[in-house]
Design an enzyme around this catalytic site. Structure first.
Site, PDB file in Angstrom:
ATOM      1  CG  LEU A   1      -0.085   1.797  -5.876  1.00 45.17           C
ATOM      2  CD1 LEU A   1       0.710   1.616  -7.174  1.00 45.17           C
ATOM      3  CD2 LEU A   1      -1.364   0.988  -5.931  1.00 45.17           C
ATOM      4  CD  GLU A   2      -1.945   5.774  -1.566  1.00 51.11           C
ATOM      5  OE1 GLU A   2      -1.764   6.973  -1.867  1.00 51.11           O
ATOM      6  OE2 GLU A   2      -3.038   5.198  -1.742  1.00 51.11           O
ATOM      7  CB  SER A   3       4.555   7.730  -1.222  1.00 52.34           C
ATOM      8  OG  SER A   3       5.080   6.781  -0.293  1.00 52.34           O
TER       9      SER A   3
ATOM     10  CE1 TYR B   1      -3.810   3.072  -4.351  1.00 55.14           C
ATOM     11  CE2 TYR B   1      -5.424   1.756  -3.183  1.00 55.14           C
ATOM     12  CZ  TYR B   1      -4.322   2.559  -3.167  1.00 55.14           C
ATOM     13  OH  TYR B   1      -3.710   2.861  -1.971  1.00 55.14           O
TER      14      TYR B   1
ATOM     15  CG  LEU C   1      -1.736   1.236   1.498  1.00 56.17           C
ATOM     16  CD1 LEU C   1      -2.690   1.547   0.356  1.00 56.17           C
ATOM     17  CD2 LEU C   1      -2.504   1.083   2.806  1.00 56.17           C
TER      18      LEU C   1
END
Length: 143
Positions: free
Chosen positions: A40-42, A131, A37
């Protein structure tokens, strides 16, 4: 609890991974899921700010952070600058979404990305489904 030193460019990938694994343990989340998570976010980049205004490793929206600080992780006040606080607050928020989703991982990931209210109003968008699939695929690589 890790040292809460101010965030600097010296935060290495192993250091960030250790913070994520610690937060996963604290909140009862499968570590590869949280690692995927956050990746993928940052890309585990605390300096990341999205065009929508989401901040840090966990890409927390300011309004969500205010709520999370009040109800979930009141001591994570440096979430904008400190990787440890950003990870702790983001993990607390995700753990709450897991609870809210009846511990259905895919629904919780959708809540994290699209927002609970949006899903309740409009259903899960195709972009959100992609996502979720992407987070799960990345998480599998962290096993």
């Amino acid at each position: 609890m890790p040292d809460r030193a101010p965030a600097t460019a010296s935060w290495t990938r192993p250091a960030v991974e250790a913070l994520l694994r610690q937060a996963a343990a604290e909140y009862g989340i499968w570590p590869p899921l949280l690692l995927g998570l956050a990746w993928l976010e940052s890309g585990w980049n605390q300096a990341m700010v999205s065009s929508a205004g989401a901040v840090g490793i966990m890409q927390i929206m300011p309004a969500t952070a205010e709520w999370g600080l009040e109800y979930l992780a009141p001591d994570a006040v440096n979430w904008r600058t400190d990787p440890a606080d950003n990870i702790r607050l983001g993990t607390a928020i995700f753990a709450h979404m897991l609870w809210q989703a009846g511990y259905d991982v895919e629904t919780a990931l959708a809540f994290y990305y699209q927002g609970w209210w949006s899903i309740e109003q409009y259903g899960i968008f195709d972009e959100t489904e992609q996502y979720v699939a992407n987070v799960l695929a990345i998480a599998a690589g962290f096993r």
